[in-house]
Motif scaffolding. Structure first.
Motif, PDB file in Angstrom:
ATOM      1  N   ASP A 210      40.930  31.632  41.789  1.00 23.11           N
ATOM      2  CA  ASP A 210      39.608  31.952  41.279  1.00 23.11           C
ATOM      3  C   ASP A 210      38.607  30.972  41.903  1.00 23.11           C
ATOM      4  OD1 ASP A 210      40.048  29.559  39.931  1.00 23.11           O
ATOM      5  OD2 ASP A 210      40.148  30.477  37.951  1.00 23.11           O
ATOM      6  N   THR A 211      37.371  31.053  41.473  1.00 25.14           N
ATOM      7  CA  THR A 211      36.329  30.217  42.060  1.00 25.14           C
ATOM      8  C   THR A 211      36.551  28.733  41.757  1.00 25.14           C
ATOM      9  OG1 THR A 211      34.815  32.081  41.961  1.00 25.14           O
ATOM     10  CG2 THR A 211      33.825  29.903  42.214  1.00 25.14           C
ATOM     11  N   ALA A 212      37.045  28.438  40.564  1.00 20.62           N
ATOM     12  CA  ALA A 212      37.312  27.038  40.220  1.00 20.62           C
ATOM     13  C   ALA A 212      38.360  26.423  41.138  1.00 20.62           C
ATOM     14  CB  ALA A 212      37.760  26.931  38.757  1.00 20.62           C
ATOM     15  N   ARG A 213      39.278  27.206  41.633  1.00 22.48           N
ATOM     16  CA  ARG A 213      40.299  26.708  42.567  1.00 22.48           C
ATOM     17  C   ARG A 213      39.810  26.786  44.020  1.00 22.48           C
ATOM     18  NH1 ARG A 213      46.223  27.218  43.117  1.00 22.48           N
ATOM     19  NH2 ARG A 213      46.654  25.582  44.621  1.00 22.48           N
TER      20      ARG A 213
ATOM     21  N   GLY B 279      34.428  40.488  46.542  1.00 23.40           N
ATOM     22  CA  GLY B 279      34.871  40.604  45.158  1.00 23.40           C
ATOM     23  C   GLY B 279      35.907  41.679  44.902  1.00 23.40           C
ATOM     24  N   THR B 280      36.048  42.039  43.657  1.00 24.15           N
ATOM     25  CA  THR B 280      37.133  42.920  43.224  1.00 24.15           C
ATOM     26  C   THR B 280      36.983  44.365  43.681  1.00 24.15           C
ATOM     27  OG1 THR B 280      36.053  43.335  41.105  1.00 24.15           O
ATOM     28  CG2 THR B 280      37.614  41.492  41.208  1.00 24.15           C
ATOM     29  N   LYS B 281      35.828  44.739  44.175  1.00 26.58           N
ATOM     30  CA  LYS B 281      35.627  46.101  44.678  1.00 26.58           C
ATOM     31  C   LYS B 281      35.973  46.215  46.164  1.00 26.58           C
ATOM     32  CE  LYS B 281      33.639  47.553  40.840  1.00 26.58           C
ATOM     33  NZ  LYS B 281      34.444  48.103  39.822  1.00 26.58           N
ATOM     34  N   CYS B 282      36.334  45.102  46.779  1.00 25.46           N
ATOM     35  CA  CYS B 282      36.593  45.055  48.216  1.00 25.46           C
ATOM     36  C   CYS B 282      38.092  44.909  48.486  1.00 25.46           C
ATOM     37  CB  CYS B 282      35.833  43.878  48.830  1.00 25.46           C
ATOM     38  SG  CYS B 282      36.059  43.727  50.614  1.00 25.46           S
TER      39      CYS B 282
ATOM     40  N   TYR C 170      44.480  33.953  48.313  1.00 20.10           N
ATOM     41  CA  TYR C 170      43.762  35.216  48.137  1.00 20.10           C
ATOM     42  C   TYR C 170      42.657  34.969  47.115  1.00 20.10           C
ATOM     43  CZ  TYR C 170      43.243  39.972  46.104  1.00 20.10           C
ATOM     44  OH  TYR C 170      42.767  41.153  45.594  1.00 20.10           O
ATOM     45  N   TYR C 171      41.426  34.866  47.627  1.00 16.33           N
ATOM     46  CA  TYR C 171      40.270  34.620  46.760  1.00 16.33           C
ATOM     47  C   TYR C 171      39.703  35.977  46.366  1.00 16.33           C
ATOM     48  CZ  TYR C 171      35.778  32.553  45.296  1.00 16.33           C
ATOM     49  OH  TYR C 171      34.655  32.168  44.609  1.00 16.33           O
ATOM     50  N   ARG C 172      40.306  36.548  45.360  1.00 13.47           N
ATOM     51  CA  ARG C 172      40.008  37.916  44.919  1.00 13.47           C
ATOM     52  C   ARG C 172      38.556  38.089  44.489  1.00 13.47           C
ATOM     53  NH1 ARG C 172      40.729  40.686  39.732  1.00 13.47           N
ATOM     54  NH2 ARG C 172      41.101  42.899  40.184  1.00 13.47           N
ATOM     55  N   LEU C 173      37.987  37.119  43.785  1.00 18.42           N
ATOM     56  CA  LEU C 173      36.623  37.244  43.279  1.00 18.42           C
ATOM     57  C   LEU C 173      35.579  37.086  44.379  1.00 18.42           C
ATOM     58  CD1 LEU C 173      37.095  35.202  39.989  1.00 18.42           C
ATOM     59  CD2 LEU C 173      37.207  37.695  40.301  1.00 18.42           C
ATOM     60  N   GLY C 174      35.920  36.393  45.435  1.00 17.59           N
ATOM     61  CA  GLY C 174      35.132  36.318  46.655  1.00 17.59           C
ATOM     62  C   GLY C 174      33.702  35.828  46.535  1.00 17.59           C
ATOM     63  N   PHE C 175      32.923  36.244  47.525  1.00 18.45           N
ATOM     64  CA  PHE C 175      31.561  35.739  47.690  1.00 18.45           C
ATOM     65  C   PHE C 175      30.668  35.935  46.465  1.00 18.45           C
ATOM     66  CE2 PHE C 175      27.168  35.981  49.290  1.00 18.45           C
ATOM     67  CZ  PHE C 175      27.066  34.715  49.841  1.00 18.45           C
ATOM     68  N   PRO C 176      30.685  37.090  45.784  1.00 21.89           N
ATOM     69  CA  PRO C 176      29.784  37.230  44.632  1.00 21.89           C
ATOM     70  C   PRO C 176      30.012  36.156  43.562  1.00 21.89           C
ATOM     71  CG  PRO C 176      30.662  39.369  45.242  1.00 21.89           C
ATOM     72  CD  PRO C 176      31.419  38.340  46.048  1.00 21.89           C
ATOM     73  N   ASP C 177      31.269  35.837  43.290  1.00 24.00           N
ATOM     74  CA  ASP C 177      31.567  34.835  42.265  1.00 24.00           C
ATOM     75  C   ASP C 177      31.224  33.434  42.759  1.00 24.00           C
ATOM     76  OD1 ASP C 177      32.658  35.157  39.508  1.00 24.00           O
ATOM     77  OD2 ASP C 177      33.974  33.527  40.183  1.00 24.00           O
TER      78      ASP C 177
ATOM     79  N   ALA D 175      37.470  54.561  50.022  1.00 19.37           N
ATOM     80  CA  ALA D 175      36.630  55.674  49.633  1.00 19.37           C
ATOM     81  C   ALA D 175      36.726  55.981  48.134  1.00 19.37           C
ATOM     82  CB  ALA D 175      37.011  56.917  50.433  1.00 19.37           C
ATOM     83  N   ALA D 176      37.736  55.461  47.461  1.00 15.94           N
ATOM     84  CA  ALA D 176      37.963  55.813  46.063  1.00 15.94           C
ATOM     85  C   ALA D 176      36.940  55.154  45.150  1.00 15.94           C
ATOM     86  CB  ALA D 176      39.376  55.411  45.642  1.00 15.94           C
ATOM     87  N   PRO D 177      36.220  55.955  44.372  1.00 15.80           N
ATOM     88  CA  PRO D 177      35.296  55.355  43.417  1.00 15.80           C
ATOM     89  C   PRO D 177      36.083  54.617  42.336  1.00 15.80           C
ATOM     90  CG  PRO D 177      35.316  57.755  43.199  1.00 15.80           C
ATOM     91  CD  PRO D 177      36.212  57.409  44.343  1.00 15.80           C
ATOM     92  N   GLY D 178      35.532  53.511  41.884  1.00 16.11           N
ATOM     93  CA  GLY D 178      36.185  52.743  40.839  1.00 16.11           C
ATOM     94  C   GLY D 178      37.338  51.886  41.319  1.00 16.11           C
ATOM     95  N   TYR D 179      37.488  51.726  42.631  1.00 18.11           N
ATOM     96  CA  TYR D 179      38.575  50.903  43.173  1.00 18.11           C
ATOM     97  C   TYR D 179      38.466  49.475  42.659  1.00 18.11           C
ATOM     98  CZ  TYR D 179      41.229  47.996  46.368  1.00 18.11           C
ATOM     99  OH  TYR D 179      42.111  47.076  46.873  1.00 18.11           O
ATOM    100  N   VAL D 180      39.595  48.897  42.312  1.00 17.57           N
ATOM    101  CA  VAL D 180      39.666  47.489  41.926  1.00 17.57           C
ATOM    102  C   VAL D 180      40.802  46.862  42.741  1.00 17.57           C
ATOM    103  CG1 VAL D 180      40.077  45.851  40.058  1.00 17.57           C
ATOM    104  CG2 VAL D 180      38.807  47.962  39.610  1.00 17.57           C
ATOM    105  N   SER D 181      40.516  45.743  43.388  1.00 19.16           N
ATOM    106  CA  SER D 181      41.502  45.089  44.247  1.00 19.16           C
ATOM    107  C   SER D 181      42.711  44.627  43.438  1.00 19.16           C
ATOM    108  CB  SER D 181      40.862  43.907  44.971  1.00 19.16           C
ATOM    109  OG  SER D 181      40.431  42.944  44.038  1.00 19.16           O
TER     110      SER D 181
END
Length: 139
Positions: A39-42, A100-103, A123-130, A22-28
């Motif tokens: 990252d995506t390259a890996r 991504g990083t907001k999830c 842990y693919y932090r950047l996820g589907f958007p990247d 619920a926190a606005p501005g959350y970053v994983s």
């Protein structure tokens, strides 16, 4: 046996999840103890080698698009030790991703997998958007 800093982090994430979502501005978190942050390259070579990609999004996000062949284990309803073990062996490469990083879901799933004895958790932090931005296949 899980060491106490890892266990403390897992418990913190489990307790804080409702507030984090619920926190606005959350970053994983950038890392998950016991998991390998990629990252995506890996992520792409892991995909090409047959690693199990686990999508922990909710059903609506899953239907909107995903990495081909990913296993859908929605974090709040389906993701359990038993469901993960049905999808992958504890010694297989398992890649956790979400939006991504907001999830917060992929970090939580990675922490749980580590606590359940999975030894090759990515842990693919950047996820589907990247992934999608890189032009890799989606379904």
């Amino acid at each position: 046996m899980i060491d106490s800093p890892v266990l403390a982090w897992i418990l913190f994430m489990m307790i804080m999840t409702p507030q984090v979502k619920a926190a606005p501005g959350y970053v994983s978190p950038e890392t998950v103890p016991g998991a390998i942050t990629i990252d995506t390259a890996r992520a792409k070579p892991l995909f090409d080698s047959g690693a199990i990609f686990v999508d922990v999004w909710n059903d609506a996000d899953w239907e909107a698009g995903r990495i081909p062949g990913a296993v859908h284990l929605e974090l709040d309803k389906v993701f359990t030790e038993a469901s993960l073990r049905a999808a992958a062996r504890p010694d297989q490469d398992v890649v956790m991703y979400c939006n991504g990083t907001k999830c917060p879901r992929s970090s939580q799933a990675a922490a749980s997998a580590v606590s359940w004895g999975f030894s090759r958790v990515f842990y693919y932090r950047l996820g589907f958007p990247d992934w999608q931005a890189a032009g890799y296949p989606v379904e």
